[in-house]
Design a protein around this motif. Structure first.
Motif, PDB file in Angstrom:
ATOM      1  N   CYS A   1      90.481  29.067 -12.203  1.00  0.00           N
ATOM      2  CA  CYS A   1      89.113  29.097 -11.342  1.00  0.00           C
ATOM      3  C   CYS A   1      90.002  27.960 -10.684  1.00  0.00           C
ATOM      4  O   CYS A   1      89.167  27.847  -8.776  1.00  0.00           O
ATOM      5  CB  CYS A   1      88.299  28.571 -11.750  1.00  0.00           C
ATOM      6  SG  CYS A   1      87.237  29.917 -13.083  1.00  0.00           S
ATOM      7  N   VAL A   2      90.682  26.777 -10.660  1.00  0.00           N
ATOM      8  CA  VAL A   2      91.020  25.875  -9.552  1.00  0.00           C
ATOM      9  C   VAL A   2      92.446  25.755  -9.939  1.00  0.00           C
ATOM     10  O   VAL A   2      93.306  25.211 -10.525  1.00  0.00           O
ATOM     11  CB  VAL A   2      89.877  24.418 -10.293  1.00  0.00           C
ATOM     12  CG1 VAL A   2      90.980  23.517  -9.305  1.00  0.00           C
ATOM     13  CG2 VAL A   2      88.561  24.891 -10.510  1.00  0.00           C
ATOM     14  N   ARG A   3      92.844  26.170  -8.961  1.00  0.00           N
ATOM     15  CA  ARG A   3      94.832  26.249  -9.158  1.00  0.00           C
ATOM     16  C   ARG A   3      95.256  25.353  -7.618  1.00  0.00           C
ATOM     17  O   ARG A   3      94.201  24.800  -6.595  1.00  0.00           O
ATOM     18  CB  ARG A   3      95.243  27.466  -8.394  1.00  0.00           C
ATOM     19  CG  ARG A   3      94.381  28.411  -8.926  1.00  0.00           C
ATOM     20  CD  ARG A   3      94.471  28.440 -11.191  1.00  0.00           C
ATOM     21  NE  ARG A   3      96.245  28.509 -11.024  1.00  0.00           N
ATOM     22  CZ  ARG A   3      96.830  28.082 -12.480  1.00  0.00           C
ATOM     23  NH1 ARG A   3      96.251  27.711 -13.668  1.00  0.00           N
ATOM     24  NH2 ARG A   3      98.479  28.089 -12.338  1.00  0.00           N
ATOM     25  N   PRO A   4      96.263  24.158  -7.859  1.00  0.00           N
ATOM     26  CA  PRO A   4      96.778  23.581  -6.706  1.00  0.00           C
ATOM     27  C   PRO A   4      96.694  24.463  -5.207  1.00  0.00           C
ATOM     28  O   PRO A   4      95.950  23.754  -4.587  1.00  0.00           O
ATOM     29  CB  PRO A   4      98.008  23.688  -7.238  1.00  0.00           C
ATOM     30  CG  PRO A   4      98.191  23.745  -8.797  1.00  0.00           C
ATOM     31  CD  PRO A   4      97.465  24.488  -8.911  1.00  0.00           C
ATOM     32  N   GLN A   5      97.143  25.236  -5.748  1.00  0.00           N
ATOM     33  CA  GLN A   5      96.995  26.072  -4.081  1.00  0.00           C
ATOM     34  C   GLN A   5      94.939  25.776  -3.642  1.00  0.00           C
ATOM     35  O   GLN A   5      95.779  26.249  -2.076  1.00  0.00           O
ATOM     36  CB  GLN A   5      97.544  28.010  -4.095  1.00  0.00           C
ATOM     37  CG  GLN A   5      98.839  28.089  -4.656  1.00  0.00           C
ATOM     38  CD  GLN A   5      98.800  27.680  -5.823  1.00  0.00           C
ATOM     39  OE1 GLN A   5      98.097  27.874  -6.824  1.00  0.00           O
ATOM     40  NE2 GLN A   5     100.287  28.494  -6.868  1.00  0.00           N
ATOM     41  N   LEU A   6      94.431  26.440  -3.900  1.00  0.00           N
ATOM     42  CA  LEU A   6      93.120  26.447  -3.801  1.00  0.00           C
ATOM     43  C   LEU A   6      92.846  24.336  -3.216  1.00  0.00           C
ATOM     44  O   LEU A   6      92.057  24.971  -1.572  1.00  0.00           O
ATOM     45  CB  LEU A   6      92.115  26.413  -4.855  1.00  0.00           C
ATOM     46  CG  LEU A   6      90.704  26.190  -4.489  1.00  0.00           C
ATOM     47  CD1 LEU A   6      90.240  27.805  -4.100  1.00  0.00           C
ATOM     48  CD2 LEU A   6      89.829  26.060  -6.013  1.00  0.00           C
ATOM     49  N   LEU A   7      93.067  24.013  -3.706  1.00  0.00           N
ATOM     50  CA  LEU A   7      92.785  22.472  -2.911  1.00  0.00           C
ATOM     51  C   LEU A   7      94.400  21.708  -1.686  1.00  0.00           C
ATOM     52  O   LEU A   7      93.634  21.526  -0.845  1.00  0.00           O
ATOM     53  CB  LEU A   7      93.337  20.798  -4.033  1.00  0.00           C
ATOM     54  CG  LEU A   7      92.056  21.684  -5.375  1.00  0.00           C
ATOM     55  CD1 LEU A   7      92.464  20.519  -6.155  1.00  0.00           C
ATOM     56  CD2 LEU A   7      90.706  21.687  -5.029  1.00  0.00           C
ATOM     57  N   GLU A   8      95.190  22.761  -1.964  1.00  0.00           N
ATOM     58  CA  GLU A   8      96.801  22.867  -0.836  1.00  0.00           C
ATOM     59  C   GLU A   8      95.937  23.118   0.514  1.00  0.00           C
ATOM     60  O   GLU A   8      95.316  22.487   1.023  1.00  0.00           O
ATOM     61  CB  GLU A   8      96.910  23.592  -1.024  1.00  0.00           C
ATOM     62  CG  GLU A   8      98.724  23.489  -0.415  1.00  0.00           C
ATOM     63  CD  GLU A   8      99.182  22.491  -0.007  1.00  0.00           C
ATOM     64  OE1 GLU A   8      99.673  21.978   1.511  1.00  0.00           O
ATOM     65  OE2 GLU A   8      99.417  21.210  -0.204  1.00  0.00           O
ATOM     66  N   HIS A   9      94.916  24.507   0.822  1.00  0.00           N
ATOM     67  CA  HIS A   9      94.406  25.276   1.406  1.00  0.00           C
ATOM     68  C   HIS A   9      92.830  24.729   1.905  1.00  0.00           C
ATOM     69  O   HIS A   9      92.864  24.737   3.171  1.00  0.00           O
ATOM     70  CB  HIS A   9      94.534  26.513   1.134  1.00  0.00           C
ATOM     71  CG  HIS A   9      95.520  26.997   1.319  1.00  0.00           C
ATOM     72  ND1 HIS A   9      96.637  27.807   2.724  1.00  0.00           N
ATOM     73  CD2 HIS A   9      96.592  27.231   0.044  1.00  0.00           C
ATOM     74  CE1 HIS A   9      97.447  28.210   2.221  1.00  0.00           C
ATOM     75  NE2 HIS A   9      97.687  27.953   0.974  1.00  0.00           N
ATOM     76  N   PHE A  10      92.367  24.321   0.688  1.00  0.00           N
ATOM     77  CA  PHE A  10      90.871  23.547   0.677  1.00  0.00           C
ATOM     78  C   PHE A  10      90.692  22.043   0.539  1.00  0.00           C
ATOM     79  O   PHE A  10      89.392  21.843   0.493  1.00  0.00           O
ATOM     80  CB  PHE A  10      89.667  24.529   0.277  1.00  0.00           C
ATOM     81  CG  PHE A  10      90.344  26.270   1.190  1.00  0.00           C
ATOM     82  CD1 PHE A  10      89.305  26.578   2.106  1.00  0.00           C
ATOM     83  CD2 PHE A  10      90.531  27.058  -0.695  1.00  0.00           C
ATOM     84  CE1 PHE A  10      89.759  27.671   2.620  1.00  0.00           C
ATOM     85  CE2 PHE A  10      90.633  28.839  -0.056  1.00  0.00           C
ATOM     86  CZ  PHE A  10      89.977  28.852   1.262  1.00  0.00           C
ATOM     87  N   GLY A  11      91.853  21.642   1.251  1.00  0.00           N
ATOM     88  CA  GLY A  11      91.287  19.921   0.155  1.00  0.00           C
ATOM     89  C   GLY A  11      90.726  19.413   1.014  1.00  0.00           C
ATOM     90  O   GLY A  11      89.810  18.281   0.721  1.00  0.00           O
TER      91      GLY A  11
END
Length: 167
Positions: free
Chosen positions: A36-46
């Motif tokens: 549910c928490v991937r690096p891409q998630l935070l890359e785009h929604f950081g």
């Protein structure tokens, strides 16, 4: 009660924070949710993720984003506070800061959800002003959405109108 913010560092999320958040979900919630928490998630929604650290260690986080489908809404995907930092008002402060961010970007509604099994989370969300959205069943007096994604797991959906001074 307001959070003791002394010694805490607040910042936006970065892709590299995904690993610490996954470890926190495993340790703090005892849930295996690495999917549910991937690096891409935070890359785009950081820029809509809040990271709270003390001496370089993660003590709280809120992963959220501005909905693309519902232009009035901001959505909280995950929020967690380390056990030894609970009951200080840190969870409320995370939501206050996220609500301020959402308002600044023209959002008027805050949305969140939790597992239907997590009655402590349901109590927390309602205590800070969230309303429980209608579901397709009621369990223990709480509206529940039964397995909405078809993957197993029931949830409780919350919303809050950000107009009028909520949070």
């Amino acid at each position: 009660m307001s959070a003791d913010l002394t010694g805490l560092t607040w910042r936006e999320g970065e892709a590299a924070d995904a690993a610490a958040i996954v470890r926190a979900l495993d340790e703090w919630w005892e849930q295996r949710l690495e999917h549910c928490v991937r690096p891409q998630l935070l890359e785009h929604f950081g820029d809509t993720t809040l990271i709270v650290e003390r001496d370089g260690e993660l003590v709280a986080f809120l992963v959220g984003w501005l909905s693309q489908r519902f232009p009035d809404a901001a959505y909280v995907h995950f929020m967690g506070v380390r056990h030894d930092h609970r009951r200080l008002g840190l969870g409320l402060e995370l939501y206050r800061r996220f609500a301020a961010l959402a308002r600044a970007r023209g959002r008027t509604r805050l949305m969140a959800e939790t597992g239907a099994f997590n009655l402590r989370s349901v109590a927390f969300h309602t205590s800070i002003g969230f309303a429980v959205e209608p579901g397709d069943d009621v369990v223990d007096g709480v509206a529940v959405h039964r397995d909405p994604g078809g993957l197993g797991g029931d949830c409780v959906v919350f919303s809050m109108d950000l107009r009028g001074g909520a949070l």
